[in-house]
Scaffold this active site. Structure first.
Site, PDB file in Angstrom:
ATOM      1  N   HIS A 176      39.384  28.880  33.234  1.00  0.00           N
ATOM      2  CA  HIS A 176      40.188  30.111  33.181  1.00  0.00           C
ATOM      3  C   HIS A 176      41.207  29.959  32.065  1.00  0.00           C
ATOM      4  CE1 HIS A 176      42.592  33.369  35.608  1.00  0.00           C
ATOM      5  NE2 HIS A 176      42.832  33.457  34.310  1.00  0.00           N
ATOM      6  N   HIS A 205      42.466  32.151  28.505  1.00  0.00           N
ATOM      7  CA  HIS A 205      42.372  33.268  27.553  1.00  0.00           C
ATOM      8  C   HIS A 205      42.677  32.706  26.172  1.00  0.00           C
ATOM      9  CE1 HIS A 205      42.480  36.260  30.861  1.00  0.00           C
ATOM     10  NE2 HIS A 205      43.167  35.302  31.464  1.00  0.00           N
ATOM     11  N   HIS A 234      39.346  38.872  37.373  1.00  0.00           N
ATOM     12  CA  HIS A 234      40.674  38.571  37.885  1.00  0.00           C
ATOM     13  C   HIS A 234      40.883  39.456  39.109  1.00  0.00           C
ATOM     14  CE1 HIS A 234      41.282  36.676  34.045  1.00  0.00           C
ATOM     15  NE2 HIS A 234      42.581  36.512  34.208  1.00  0.00           N
ATOM     16  N   GLU A 280      45.557  38.313  42.031  1.00  0.00           N
ATOM     17  CA  GLU A 280      46.657  37.636  41.307  1.00  0.00           C
ATOM     18  C   GLU A 280      47.940  38.350  41.755  1.00  0.00           C
ATOM     19  OE1 GLU A 280      46.592  38.209  37.024  1.00  0.00           O
ATOM     20  OE2 GLU A 280      48.123  36.688  36.674  1.00  0.00           O
ATOM     21  N   ASP A 287      45.275  29.351  32.110  1.00  0.00           N
ATOM     22  CA  ASP A 287      45.415  30.796  31.888  1.00  0.00           C
ATOM     23  C   ASP A 287      45.841  31.102  30.446  1.00  0.00           C
ATOM     24  OD1 ASP A 287      45.172  33.415  32.747  1.00  0.00           O
ATOM     25  OD2 ASP A 287      47.005  33.437  33.940  1.00  0.00           O
ATOM     26  N   ASP A 288      47.138  31.022  30.172  1.00  0.00           N
ATOM     27  CA  ASP A 288      47.690  31.317  28.838  1.00  0.00           C
ATOM     28  C   ASP A 288      48.706  30.233  28.494  1.00  0.00           C
ATOM     29  OD1 ASP A 288      46.597  34.197  28.441  1.00  0.00           O
ATOM     30  OD2 ASP A 288      47.498  34.234  30.443  1.00  0.00           O
TER      31      ASP A 288
END
Ligand code: ADE
Ligand code: ZN
Length: 336
Positions: free
Chosen positions: A14, A16, A194, A197, A275-276
């Site tokens: 996961h 991005h 997603h 969340e 994630d980021d």
């Protein structure tokens, strides 16, 4: 223990790629491409990374992506991520990209995917990291726009394993994309989304039942619905959990309150991801460490999380077995 965690072989599922844009590279690309930034310095960018919720993050994340214009920019972004995670003992990555963030600014789909793909290929050859690429639809945009994006992807179908769904969750339920996802599945793509969340457990049910997803990204709010937990367990649907993201975006007020351990001990296939990472204060190892420190994860639980990352990957059984064997060898030699 910290050394043991950092050296654990793992996969990241996961991530991005736009969320790996470190402020240093943002400034370099802004200069190279003559894009004006509203920030005066790298420190000013970092200071702006205080988020109240998902939307406050997304606003700044889409703004940052504006420095990405050319194929080489997407290559440089992806390559920088791969070099970082090689040092973190990541053996396999499954990367999301958001084509609409770029095509809506006039950057051709082909420019984006060629840059990312070339870096992933080099990562496999030069760094020994295997990969899959997942194309996400932006859920705040229309279902028709998702279908148009799917059509743009068809010439590159061999480079894309699946489609996903990201961006602003609440108010954009999975059911909005039922036709787009049916079309994607008919074209041979796997599906993920997603869900859970910020959105309610109902969105996770929809992702499972209506989008036929193979994994749920985040899914942490599933803990609120015991029937859903049972469904995820019975169907062995993995959750790609992102601990630092959830605290940064105020899904949990502190890491100590995160549901990761509870979900894992309920028998779910939980994985740890970043994630980021450029925005949330850490790559995958920092996520493992933060969860371990706050939740008191044992070596057995940490092993399970690393093993789950390989079991949940979109890889053939032989590749998974090879990676799990490497993990087992590591764990044995490091006196488990
Ligand atoms: N896009 C990038 N990161 C995201 C996240 N955590 N949730 C939804 N959309 C995203
Ligand atoms: Zn995400």
């Amino acid at each position: 223990m910290e050394h043991w965690i950092r050296h654990l072989p793992k996969a990241e599922l996961h991530l991005h790629i736009e969320g790996t844009l470190e402020p240093e590279l943002m400034f370099e690309l802004a200069k190279r491409n003559a894009v004006a930034l509203r920030f005066g310095s790298i420190e000013e960018v970092r200071a702006a990374y205080q988020f109240a919720d998902l939307q406050s993050f997304l606003d700044i994340y889409y703004e940052g992506a504006q420095v990405l214009l050319h194929e080489q920019d997407f290559y440089d972004l992806t390559w920088a991520y791969l070099e970082r995670v090689q040092a973190q003992h990541v053996r396999h990555v499954e990367i999301f990209f958001d084509p609409q963030t770029h095509t809506d600014r006039g950057v051709p789909f082909e420019t984006v995917i060629r840059g990312i793909h070339r870096a992933l290929d080099d990562g496999e050859r030069k760094l020994g990291i295997s990969h899959q690429l997942i194309m996400c639809f932006l859920r705040h945009l229309s279902a028709e726009a998702a279908i148009a994006t799917l059509e743009q992807a068809l010439p590159f179908r061999d480079w894309i394993i699946g489609v996903g769904l990201d961006s602003s969750e609440v108010g954009h339920p999975p059911e909005k994309f039922v036709t787009a996802f049916a079309r994607a599945r008919a074209e041979g793509f796997l599906t993920v989304a997603h869900a859970g969340e910020e959105g309610p457990p109902e969105y996770v049910w929809q992702a499972l039942d209506q989008l036929k997803v193979k994994r749920i990204d985040h899914g942490v709010r599933s803990i609120e619905d015991s029937a859903l937990v049972e469904r995820l367990r019975a169907d062995a649907i993995p959750l790609t959990v992102c601990p630092l993201s959830n605290v940064k975006l105020c899904v949990y007020d502190t890491m100590e309150h995160h549901s990761l351990k509870e979900l894992l001990n309920a028998g779910l296939c939980v994985t740890v991801n970043s994630d980021d990472p450029a925005y949330f204060g850490g790559y995958v190892n920092e996520n493992f460490l933060a969860a371990h420190q706050a939740l008191g994860l044992s070596k057995r639980e940490l092993y399970r999380l690393a093993r789950n990352s390989f079991e949940a990957a979109f890889l053939d059984d032989g590749s998974k077995e090879t990676l799990i064997a490497e993990l087992d060898t590591y764990v044995k030699s490091a006196a488990f």
